[in-house]
Design a protein around this motif. Structure first.
Motif, mmCIF file in Angstrom:
data_model
loop_
_atom_site.group_PDB
_atom_site.id
_atom_site.type_symbol
_atom_site.label_atom_id
_atom_site.label_comp_id
_atom_site.label_asym_id
_atom_site.label_seq_id
_atom_site.Cartn_x
_atom_site.Cartn_y
_atom_site.Cartn_z
ATOM 1 N N UNK A 173 58.527 33.595 33.037
ATOM 2 C CA UNK A 173 58.526 34.505 34.189
ATOM 3 C C UNK A 173 57.537 34.035 35.253
ATOM 4 N N UNK A 174 56.339 33.639 34.834
ATOM 5 C CA UNK A 174 55.333 33.145 35.789
ATOM 6 C C UNK A 174 55.798 31.870 36.483
ATOM 7 N N UNK A 175 56.445 30.967 35.747
ATOM 8 C CA UNK A 175 56.960 29.736 36.355
ATOM 9 C C UNK A 175 57.988 30.069 37.433
ATOM 10 N N UNK A 176 58.857 31.018 37.145
ATOM 11 C CA UNK A 176 59.874 31.429 38.129
ATOM 12 C C UNK A 176 59.208 31.995 39.375
ATOM 13 N N UNK A 177 58.227 32.888 39.186
ATOM 14 C CA UNK A 177 57.536 33.518 40.322
ATOM 15 C C UNK A 177 56.803 32.472 41.151
ATOM 16 N N UNK A 178 56.057 31.577 40.488
ATOM 17 C CA UNK A 178 55.284 30.577 41.229
ATOM 18 C C UNK A 178 56.166 29.520 41.877
ATOM 19 N N UNK A 179 57.350 29.276 41.333
ATOM 20 C CA UNK A 179 58.308 28.388 42.000
ATOM 21 C C UNK A 179 58.741 28.995 43.324
ATOM 22 N N UNK A 180 59.042 30.299 43.323
ATOM 23 C CA UNK A 180 59.409 30.994 44.560
ATOM 24 C C UNK A 180 58.285 30.940 45.592
ATOM 25 N N UNK A 181 57.051 31.129 45.144
ATOM 26 C CA UNK A 181 55.895 31.100 46.049
ATOM 27 C C UNK A 181 55.706 29.691 46.618
ATOM 28 N N UNK A 182 55.810 28.668 45.765
ATOM 29 C CA UNK A 182 55.640 27.282 46.209
ATOM 30 C C UNK A 182 56.666 26.911 47.283
ATOM 31 N N UNK A 183 57.922 27.262 47.046
ATOM 32 C CA UNK A 183 58.951 26.934 48.030
ATOM 33 C C UNK A 183 58.784 27.743 49.309
ATOM 34 N N UNK A 184 58.257 28.948 49.207
ATOM 35 C CA UNK A 184 57.965 29.744 50.395
ATOM 36 C C UNK A 184 56.889 29.050 51.239
ATOM 37 N N UNK A 185 55.877 28.497 50.582
ATOM 38 C CA UNK A 185 54.814 27.760 51.275
ATOM 39 C C UNK A 185 55.406 26.555 52.009
ATOM 40 N N UNK A 186 56.268 25.813 51.325
ATOM 41 C CA UNK A 186 56.884 24.636 51.944
ATOM 42 C C UNK A 186 57.727 25.042 53.155
ATOM 43 N N UNK A 187 58.517 26.107 53.004
ATOM 44 C CA UNK A 187 59.360 26.570 54.112
ATOM 45 C C UNK A 187 58.550 26.966 55.335
ATOM 46 N N UNK A 188 57.461 27.684 55.128
ATOM 47 C CA UNK A 188 56.602 28.094 56.247
ATOM 48 C C UNK A 188 55.930 26.891 56.882
ATOM 49 N N UNK A 189 55.468 25.949 56.066
ATOM 50 C CA UNK A 189 54.811 24.748 56.591
ATOM 51 C C UNK A 189 55.763 23.963 57.492
ATOM 52 N N UNK A 190 56.993 23.798 57.055
ATOM 53 C CA UNK A 190 57.971 23.047 57.849
ATOM 54 C C UNK A 190 58.322 23.803 59.131
ATOM 55 N N UNK A 191 58.420 25.125 59.041
ATOM 56 C CA UNK A 191 58.752 25.921 60.229
ATOM 57 C C UNK A 191 57.650 25.880 61.283
ATOM 58 N N UNK A 192 56.399 25.737 60.863
ATOM 59 C CA UNK A 192 55.278 25.774 61.807
ATOM 60 C C UNK A 192 54.695 24.399 62.122
ATOM 61 N N UNK A 208 66.580 33.464 45.076
ATOM 62 C CA UNK A 208 67.060 33.278 43.701
ATOM 63 C C UNK A 208 65.931 33.515 42.711
ATOM 64 N N UNK A 209 64.744 32.990 43.012
ATOM 65 C CA UNK A 209 63.592 33.200 42.116
ATOM 66 C C UNK A 209 63.260 34.690 42.004
ATOM 67 N N UNK A 210 63.373 35.417 43.110
ATOM 68 C CA UNK A 210 63.122 36.861 43.076
ATOM 69 C C UNK A 210 64.111 37.589 42.180
ATOM 70 N N UNK A 211 65.376 37.236 42.298
ATOM 71 C CA UNK A 211 66.416 37.882 41.483
ATOM 72 C C UNK A 211 66.271 37.500 40.013
ATOM 73 N N UNK A 212 66.065 36.209 39.750
ATOM 74 C CA UNK A 212 65.950 35.736 38.371
ATOM 75 C C UNK A 212 64.694 36.309 37.713
ATOM 76 N N UNK A 213 63.601 36.443 38.473
ATOM 77 C CA UNK A 213 62.375 37.014 37.892
ATOM 78 C C UNK A 213 62.584 38.474 37.494
ATOM 79 N N UNK A 214 63.355 39.200 38.281
ATOM 80 C CA UNK A 214 63.677 40.584 37.919
ATOM 81 C C UNK A 214 64.499 40.656 36.639
ATOM 82 N N UNK A 215 65.481 39.753 36.523
ATOM 83 C CA UNK A 215 66.294 39.708 35.305
ATOM 84 C C UNK A 215 65.446 39.273 34.108
#
Length: 192
Positions: free
Chosen positions: A47-66, A107-114
């Motif tokens: 569960x933690x791996x799934x959550x932190x994967x979502x956070x990591x990709x969110x960081x990458x997405x924001x970095x590229x956008x800015x 996807x990470x958000x949905x999978x973490x809930x499941x």
């Protein structure tokens, strides 16, 4: 007043739909198999791996956008490994942010809930206790995800060039050893 013409990338939209479906099926299936065959500690780790994967990709997405591509031009002209891929990331910011923040993040958000539901089932709780645990763990999961993404967004914005370059190096390694080019060079897209 004339309105601007909306430029929609239909090819990417269709690819995003297909890719998100396939990735969601793979992630759901993999996490379900892992969680069914593991003890409670391993299940929480998954569960933690799934959550932190979502956070990591969110960081990458924001970095590229800015991020901006100018610092990478001189690096690319000096043939610094990963600089060319960093420029491609920024020039394809719409696709990269959609992939990182929406496809992987959602996807990470949905999978973490499941996964959390599977963990609560593993605890063999029923009735009111099950509801209390589901509520508390659901709150903790939401707080960790949202808090992690809030910290990650701040980090991604302030360290965007370093993050983009790190991802550029990673993509350059993939291109070197597999021949897969994620963003073909003939793309003349510019970041808005």
């Amino acid at each position: 007043m004339r309105s601007k013409k909306l430029n929609i990338n239909y090819k990417w939209t269709i690819n995003a739909f297909i890719f998100s479906f396939v990735l969601a099926v793979i992630m759901n299936f993999s996490s379900d198999i892992l969680l069914k065959k593991s003890n409670i500690i391993i299940a929480f780790f998954v569960l933690l791996v799934i959550v932190f994967t979502g956070i990591l990709f969110d960081i990458i997405g924001i970095a590229v956008a800015t991020g901006t591509e100018e610092p990478f031009h001189s690096m690319a002209s000096n043939k610094v490994f990963g600089a060319k891929q960093s420029i491609k990331l920024i020039r394809n910011a719409d696709i990269v942010t959609n992939f990182c923040n929406d496809i992987i993040g959602d996807i990470c958000g949905i999978v973490s809930g499941a996964a959390l539901t599977s963990i609560i089932t593993k605890l063999s709780l029923s009735g009111a206790r099950s509801t209390v645990y589901a509520t508390i763990f659901g709150g903790i999961l939401s707080a960790v995800t949202i808090g992690g993404k809030a910290l990650g967004k701040n980090f991604g914005m302030h360290k965007s060039q370093s993050i983009i370059f790190a991802v550029g190096i990673f993509l350059a390694w993939i291109e070197k050893y597999t021949g897969v080019d994620f963003f073909p060079s003939n793309s003349k897209r510019n970041k808005k």
